[in-house]
Design an enzyme around this catalytic site. Structure first.
Site, PDB file in Angstrom:
ATOM      1  N   SER A 127      42.079  36.834  36.562  1.00  0.00           N
ATOM      2  CA  SER A 127      42.638  36.148  35.541  1.00  0.00           C
ATOM      3  C   SER A 127      44.084  35.459  35.639  1.00  0.00           C
ATOM      4  CB  SER A 127      42.676  37.194  34.392  1.00  0.00           C
ATOM      5  OG  SER A 127      43.302  36.532  33.245  1.00  0.00           O
ATOM      6  N   TYR A 152      44.499  46.145  30.704  1.00  0.00           N
ATOM      7  CA  TYR A 152      43.365  45.173  31.067  1.00  0.00           C
ATOM      8  C   TYR A 152      44.115  44.322  32.221  1.00  0.00           C
ATOM      9  CZ  TYR A 152      40.987  40.867  31.189  1.00  0.00           C
ATOM     10  OH  TYR A 152      40.309  39.473  31.695  1.00  0.00           O
ATOM     11  N   LYS A 156      43.125  43.953  36.621  1.00  0.00           N
ATOM     12  CA  LYS A 156      42.867  42.700  37.353  1.00  0.00           C
ATOM     13  C   LYS A 156      43.622  42.689  38.741  1.00  0.00           C
ATOM     14  CE  LYS A 156      39.674  41.234  34.728  1.00  0.00           C
ATOM     15  NZ  LYS A 156      38.103  41.187  35.320  1.00  0.00           N
TER      16      LYS A 156
END
Ligand code: NAD
Ligand code: UD1
Length: 342
Positions: A127, A152, A156
């Site tokens: 992302s 989160y 990544k």
């Protein structure tokens, strides 16, 4: 025999669209998904679009034994696209351990099985969140990553590092991380699309649900940013264009075209749009009422980001092609089909 691709999270939003594109490109697909954020009916929709029902296994990829058994059953996989993850930024702040458990263990279990079964290729869903608020725009692949704003986002960044180290340690194993900007829209058939559970966090599902009368009013979070109209800017990419980037990445891996065994690419359009521009565009293209108000900034939001896509364009030979208007219309058509609106 055509090549077989494992699509983890293949009944989810981006995964389902990618399955359709992979099938159109001649790949055999097997999906592994535990349906924690998707529905089994997606398989019927995929079959309606492509004429082919993908193989499906309900498996929790964070469970090592279950994942090992899955690979014992499918020993001939040629490449993996790893979408399966938890993705709600706010929830990850409340439940960090669940996010680290799910997103890190699923990757580790897959990589272990790549070694066990000599599966040499993986595409990973990363992302643009790894860039945080960049000092310079647009962001290139050389733009430094910033410390993550949420658990989160941190999963990544950590997963990217795991892939880099895995490829470094294991010659002949190849991984591509795709750093998505903001995926929106739905398949033109309106048979698959994004189906958030509960109140949507993301902008476009909130817009379409408001237009459908499910939400009273859209809140635009902040109009005092240092942008031309004061609202925040993002790079919104059509989900079918994004899916196409995965097919290109898989071919690059299978055909041994990569320049290094770990590579990462920005996947966006190269154009930044403000929240207000997107809202106005939605109203113009659909002609529907969209009540909205200006609300305070949302905690953790960045002001603006969009991609420099020249590396992906040149190196992958891939470019996003669908116009924002077409994309917003596809999102609206999907919402209408889900709600039974004519
Ligand atoms: P999604 O929630 O629609 O799809 C993810 C799928 O993975 C779901 O079907 C879910 O059931 C499944 N899943 C989750 N944990 C699993 C597990 N342990 N075992 C098996 N299946 C599991 O999400 P999406 O929007 O399609 O996102 C796909 C990927 O792209 C995710 O990794 C996400 O972090 C990443 N990503 C998404 C966006 C976005 O805006 N949608 C942006 C950047 C990156
Ligand atoms: C967020 C995550 C990103 C993640 C992506 C997909 C952050 C900082 N980033 O992106 O890591 O990959 O979701 O899950 O959380 N907006 C409104 N009103 C709304 C909803 C959104 O004004 O009701 C605005 C937001 O403030 C933002 C823009 O719309 O400026 C886009 O928001 P959203 O769709 O949630 O995506 P991101 O925040 O960019």
């Amino acid at each position: 025999m055509s090549k077989q691709v494992l699509v983890t999270g293949g009944t989810g939003y981006i995964g389902s669209h990618t399955v359709v594109e992979l099938q159109a490109a001649g790949f055999r697909v097997v999906i592994a998904d535990n349906l924690s954020n998707s529905n089994i009916e997606v398989l019927d929709a995929i079959q309606k679009i492509s004429g082919v029902r993908p193989d499906f296994e309900n498996v929790d990829l964070a469970d090592k034994l279950a994942t090992d058994s899955f690979f014992d059953k499918y020993p001939d996989i040629d490449a993996i696209i790893h979408f399966a993850a938890f993705k709600a930024v706010g929830e990850s702040v409340q439940k960090p351990l669940e996010y680290y458990h799910n997103n890190l263990n699923s990757l580790l279990n897959l990589l272990g099985n790549m070694l066990r079964y000599n599966i040499r290729n993986m595409v990973f869903s990363s992302s643009c969140t790894v860039y945080g608020q960049p000092d310079k725009l647009p962001v290139t692949e050389q733009t430094p990553r910033k410390p993550a704003e949420s658990p989160y986002g941190n999963t990544k960044a950590i997963c990217e590092d795991i892939l880099r180290d895995f490829c470094h340690a294991n010659a002949g194993f190849n991984c591509i991380a795709l750093r998505y900007f903001n995926p929106i829209g739905a398949h033109p058939s309106a048979l698959i699309g994004e189906l958030p559970l509960g109140v949507p966090n993301n902008l476009v599902p909130f817009i379409t649900q408001t237009a459908a009368g499910i939400r009273n009013e859209l809140s635009i979070f902040g109009d005092d940013y240092a942008t031309p109209d004061g609202t925040a800017i993002r790079d919104y990419i059509n989900v079918v264009d994004l899916s196409g980037a995965h097919v290109v990445a898989i071919n690059r891996l299978i055909q041994d075209k990569q320049k290094a065994n770990y590579e990462f690419f920005n996947v966006g359009t190269g154009t930044g749009l403000s929240v207000m521009q997107l809202v106005k565009s939605f109203i113009a293209v659909t002609g529907v009422q969209l009540p909205y108000k200006i609300a305070p900034r949302r905690a953790g939001d960045i002001e603006k980001i969009w991609a420099d896509t020249s590396f992906a364009n040149e190196e992958l030979g891939w470019k996003a092609s669908r116009a924002t208007e077409e994309t917003l219309l596809s999102a609206w058509n999907w919402e209408k089909s889900v709600r039974g609106i004519n």
